[in-house]
Design a protein around this motif. Structure first.
Motif, short mmCIF file in Angstrom:
data_model
loop_
_atom_site.label_atom_id
_atom_site.label_comp_id
_atom_site.label_asym_id
_atom_site.label_seq_id
_atom_site.Cartn_x
_atom_site.Cartn_y
_atom_site.Cartn_z
N ALA A 252 32.02 13.71 33.61
CA ALA A 252 30.77 14.49 33.65
C ALA A 252 31.04 15.89 34.21
O ALA A 252 30.43 16.87 33.76
N ASP A 253 31.96 16.00 35.18
CA ASP A 253 32.33 17.32 35.71
C ASP A 253 32.89 18.20 34.60
O ASP A 253 32.57 19.39 34.51
N PHE A 254 33.74 17.63 33.75
CA PHE A 254 34.31 18.40 32.65
C PHE A 254 33.26 18.72 31.60
O PHE A 254 33.20 19.85 31.09
N ASN A 255 32.42 17.76 31.26
CA ASN A 255 31.37 17.97 30.26
C ASN A 255 30.43 19.10 30.66
O ASN A 255 29.97 19.88 29.82
N GLN A 256 30.14 19.18 31.95
CA GLN A 256 29.12 20.12 32.44
C GLN A 256 29.69 21.48 32.84
O GLN A 256 28.92 22.40 33.16
N TYR A 257 31.01 21.64 32.80
CA TYR A 257 31.59 22.93 33.17
C TYR A 257 31.24 23.97 32.10
O TYR A 257 31.34 23.73 30.90
N HIS A 258 30.84 25.17 32.56
CA HIS A 258 30.56 26.26 31.62
C HIS A 258 30.94 27.59 32.24
O HIS A 258 31.08 27.73 33.45
N LEU A 259 31.13 28.58 31.37
CA LEU A 259 31.47 29.92 31.83
C LEU A 259 30.27 30.58 32.47
O LEU A 259 29.12 30.21 32.22
N LYS A 260 30.55 31.60 33.29
CA LYS A 260 29.50 32.38 33.93
C LYS A 260 29.70 33.86 33.58
O LYS A 260 30.82 34.36 33.59
N GLN A 261 28.61 34.52 33.27
CA GLN A 261 28.64 35.98 33.14
C GLN A 261 28.31 36.56 34.51
O GLN A 261 27.23 36.33 35.04
N ARG A 262 29.26 37.27 35.10
CA ARG A 262 29.06 37.82 36.43
C ARG A 262 28.68 39.29 36.37
O ARG A 262 28.87 39.97 35.36
N GLN A 263 28.16 39.76 37.49
CA GLN A 263 27.78 41.17 37.58
C GLN A 263 29.02 42.04 37.51
O GLN A 263 30.05 41.76 38.12
N VAL A 264 28.92 43.13 36.74
CA VAL A 264 29.98 44.14 36.71
C VAL A 264 29.68 45.13 37.83
O VAL A 264 28.58 45.69 37.92
N VAL A 265 30.66 45.33 38.70
CA VAL A 265 30.50 46.27 39.81
C VAL A 265 30.92 47.66 39.34
O VAL A 265 32.03 47.85 38.84
N LYS A 266 30.02 48.63 39.51
CA LYS A 266 30.31 50.00 39.09
C LYS A 266 30.18 50.94 40.28
O LYS A 266 29.24 50.84 41.07
N SER A 267 31.14 51.83 40.42
CA SER A 267 31.08 52.85 41.47
C SER A 267 31.68 54.14 40.93
O SER A 267 32.31 54.15 39.88
N GLN A 268 31.49 55.21 41.68
CA GLN A 268 31.98 56.53 41.28
C GLN A 268 33.02 57.01 42.28
O GLN A 268 32.86 56.85 43.50
N TYR A 269 34.10 57.58 41.77
CA TYR A 269 35.12 58.17 42.64
C TYR A 269 35.52 59.49 42.00
O TYR A 269 36.24 59.51 41.00
N GLY A 270 35.04 60.59 42.55
CA GLY A 270 35.25 61.89 41.91
C GLY A 270 34.58 61.89 40.55
O GLY A 270 33.42 61.52 40.42
N ASP A 271 35.33 62.29 39.53
CA ASP A 271 34.80 62.29 38.17
C ASP A 271 35.00 60.96 37.46
O ASP A 271 34.69 60.84 36.27
N ASN A 272 35.50 59.98 38.16
CA ASN A 272 35.88 58.72 37.53
C ASN A 272 34.89 57.61 37.85
O ASN A 272 34.36 57.52 38.95
N GLN A 273 34.65 56.74 36.85
CA GLN A 273 33.80 55.58 37.02
C GLN A 273 34.70 54.34 37.17
O GLN A 273 35.56 54.09 36.32
N ILE A 274 34.49 53.61 38.24
CA ILE A 274 35.30 52.42 38.53
C ILE A 274 34.48 51.18 38.15
O ILE A 274 33.35 50.99 38.60
N PHE A 275 35.06 50.32 37.32
CA PHE A 275 34.39 49.09 36.88
C PHE A 275 35.25 47.89 37.28
O PHE A 275 36.45 47.86 37.02
N SER A 276 34.59 46.91 37.89
CA SER A 276 35.33 45.73 38.32
C SER A 276 34.41 44.52 38.31
O SER A 276 33.24 44.60 37.93
N PHE A 277 34.94 43.40 38.79
CA PHE A 277 34.29 42.09 38.73
C PHE A 277 33.46 41.84 39.98
O PHE A 277 33.91 42.10 41.08
N GLY A 278 32.25 41.31 39.78
CA GLY A 278 31.43 40.91 40.91
C GLY A 278 31.81 39.55 41.46
O GLY A 278 32.66 38.86 40.92
N TYR A 279 31.18 39.17 42.56
CA TYR A 279 31.46 37.88 43.21
C TYR A 279 31.28 36.72 42.22
O TYR A 279 30.44 36.81 41.34
N PRO A 280 32.16 35.68 42.36
CA PRO A 280 33.02 35.34 43.50
C PRO A 280 34.38 36.06 43.52
O PRO A 280 35.12 35.89 44.48
N ALA A 281 34.72 36.81 42.46
CA ALA A 281 35.90 37.69 42.55
C ALA A 281 35.50 38.87 43.43
O ALA A 281 34.60 39.62 43.09
#
Length: 575
Positions: A252-281
């Protein structure tokens, strides 16, 4: 003229146009104008190159590369573990953060490791196996975005498992390091030992059981694990090694496992936009926080060979690390204040903790947020991870970091697959200082991770950099220094990767009774010359190997430039 590439006696099913390049690339970087792959292992890099050269796209390359990683780097990653994939669609300029992290079984309890934590016992073993997510992520992303047939993408891994690959020294070192527990598993011992000795690096390895498993996955896809015979054998094999009172896995654990769409973390550093993975990463948010803390100091005006920029990076990361271990957790189970942690007023207040000179005398504490009461949870995080970076002909990109939790995972092999040890990456004590820990165990929950798949867009909204690294809790620091090198010091991605690794933390060493803590400075680099000044400023300095595994792709002046870490067998290949 077309031919099927012969690689160490292994025929690949992917036929490619004849190239002058060596079948096993040895150069640390490559330049192209069409596509590029970068990975920690040459077999993996070669596979990605073949796929992209045969009209495959970034997702096709990711599938084939991760399948091969399962065979040739089982000490770090594989289908028995979990994955975070950051995907960039060039046409829409949209990012997706797809979470294929391992999940706790329904039987898991918050205190299942409490007695061991109190007694100081190691918990690695069959009870640390969580429900793996890597195969689910690969298959479902391929169903949505893939171009080449699924079975064709699995075939190179089958070939290596059947016909052989050369075990590298990194895998050898991990098997030797973990041998006290790996010898308990008959299948692992049969594969990696010859008599009483671990097979040496350079041995031609085969894994017939894994070849059979991959053959079935090529035919049945994810169903073979999550609804089929492989999942059933994992459940029965793991449960047979557990005591009556220990939490069990179920289909049942295997049957019920599914992917998650996580929040994309966006920030600014100078003229650059930084994109990364939200929690739990949690590494991406930590890097974004750190860059925002550092921006007013203008690192671009400082010499990279002076101590000051490294001191500033160290002090900023000590602050953001305290936030990471206090607040990071599975957002489906706990409040995850990612937006609040990037708030300008909050960052401005935290910046005041950075001393004008020297080291912070006390270990920084997590910042106070109005609706949160943080606890400092320094549960050790798993080691040994794999990362790949990909840019395809359409300009789509993937930064994917995957792991089996620590070196050779749980130390349990099922049908040729090393099973993960991700339950060990949860907090073992559910209450810290009388407060519930964000990373405490719960059924279905996913443990926090320092993995940091990350991308950068320039001021014109064009992809500039794809990057990530193995390295456990050190990953955010490895990625940070690479970003500073490229964005502040105008270094190439390769030059930035080659910068010394310097960061404050604990170096985990299973071979020693105590793990050293302090300023970890990479040996045999110019950073050694900074040690006297850093010591004079109050740092406990330890000069030692800092084996990052950065893999990056830089887009500049119409070229796609691969960059990889010389500290490992990393390679980049493109066209």
């Amino acid at each position: 003229m077309r031919f099927c590439l012969l690689l160490l006696g292994v025929f690949s099913s992917l036929c490619i146009a004849k190239e002058p390049a060596s079948s096993l690339p040895v150069l640390p970087s490559q330049t192209g104008q069409s596509f590029m792959v970068s990975a920690t292992n040459p077999y993996v890099t070669q596979t990605g190159y073949q796929v992209l050269n045969k009209q495959g796209n970034a997702v096709d390359a990711m599938v084939a590369m991760q399948m091969v990683m399962t065979v040739v780097e089982p000490d770090m990653t594989g289908l028995g573990g979990g994955t975070f994939a950051l995907y960039f669609d060039n046409k829409s300029k949209n990012f997706s953060a797809i979470d294929g992290r391992d999940a706790a079984p329904a039987s898991a309890t918050p205190d299942m490791f409490l007695a061991d934590a109190t007694a100081g016992n190691e918990v690695l073993g069959p009870r640390t196996v969580a429900i793996p997510g890597t195969l689910k992520l690969l298959y479902q992303m391929h169903q949505q975005y893939g171009n080449l047939p699924w079975s064709e993408l699995v075939q190179p891994a089958i070939d290596y498992a059947q016909n052989g690959y050369v075990m590298n020294s990194y895998t050898y070192d991990i098997v030797v390091r973990e041998q006290h527990r790996l010898t308990r598993d008959p299948a692992i011992k049969a594969l990696y030992w010859q008599g009483d000795e671990v097979k040496p690096a350079g041995t031609l390895m085969t894994n017939p059981a894994l070849a059979k498993t991959l053959t079935m996955i090529a035919k049945q896809g994810e169903a073979y694990m999550y609804q089929g015979a492989l999942g059933e054998r994992i459940v029965s094999s793991i449960n047979a090694r557990l005591t009556a009172e220990q939490p069990k896995l179920s289909m049942a654990d295997f049957n019920q496992y599914h992917l998650k769409q996580r929040q994309v973390v966006k920030s600014q550093y100078g003229d650059n936009q930084i994109f990364s993975f939200g929690y739990p990463a949690s590494g991406g948010l930590m890097v974004s926080q750190t860059l925002t803390l550092l921006e007013p100091f203008k690192l671009s005006t400082m010499s990279m060979t002076s101590a000051e920029p490294w001191r500033l990076m160290t002090e900023a990361m000590r602050i953001t690390q305290a936030d990471r271990v206090a607040y990071a957790g599975d957002p489906d189970y706990v409040a995850a204040p990612m937006k609040a942690l990037l708030n300008k007023d909050y960052i401005d207040a935290r910046r005041k903790l950075i001393p004008q000179s020297g080291v912070q005398n006390k270990q920084p504490q997590a910042g106070e947020l109005s609706t949160f009461s943080p606890v400092l949870d320094n549960t050790p995080e798993g080691q040994d991870t794999g990362h790949i970076s990909i840019v395809d002909k359409q300009g789509n990109a993937i930064a994917m970091t995957s792991t089996v939790g620590t070196g050779m995972g749980s130390g349990v092999m099922v049908d040729g697959l090393i099973m993960n040890a991700q339950m060990g990456n949860f907090t073992h004590t559910p209450l810290v200082e009388g407060k519930p820990a964000q990373n405490a165990i719960a059924p279905g929950k996913r443990p926090r991770s320092a993995m940091t798949p990350l991308m950068v867009l320039d001021k014109h909204n064009q992809l500039r950099l794809v990057v990530g690294s193995p390295g456990s809790a050190q990953i955010p620091g490895y990625v940070l220094k690479t970003l500073v090198g490229v964005l502040d010091w105008n270094l190439s991605a390769q030059e930035a990767i080659d910068l010394p690794n310097i960061q404050y933390g604990t170096k985990i060493d299973r071979t020693k009774a105590e793990n050293i803590t302090g300023l970890l400075v990479e040996k045999k680099t110019f950073a050694e010359m900074l040690a006297p000044e850093l010591m004079a400023q109050g740092y406990p300095v330890h000069i030692l190997p800092m084996v990052s595994g950065l893999n990056a792709i830089e887009l500049k002046d119409g070229k796609i430039i691969g960059a990889s870490d010389r500290r490992r067998a990393s390679t980049s290949m493109g066209k």
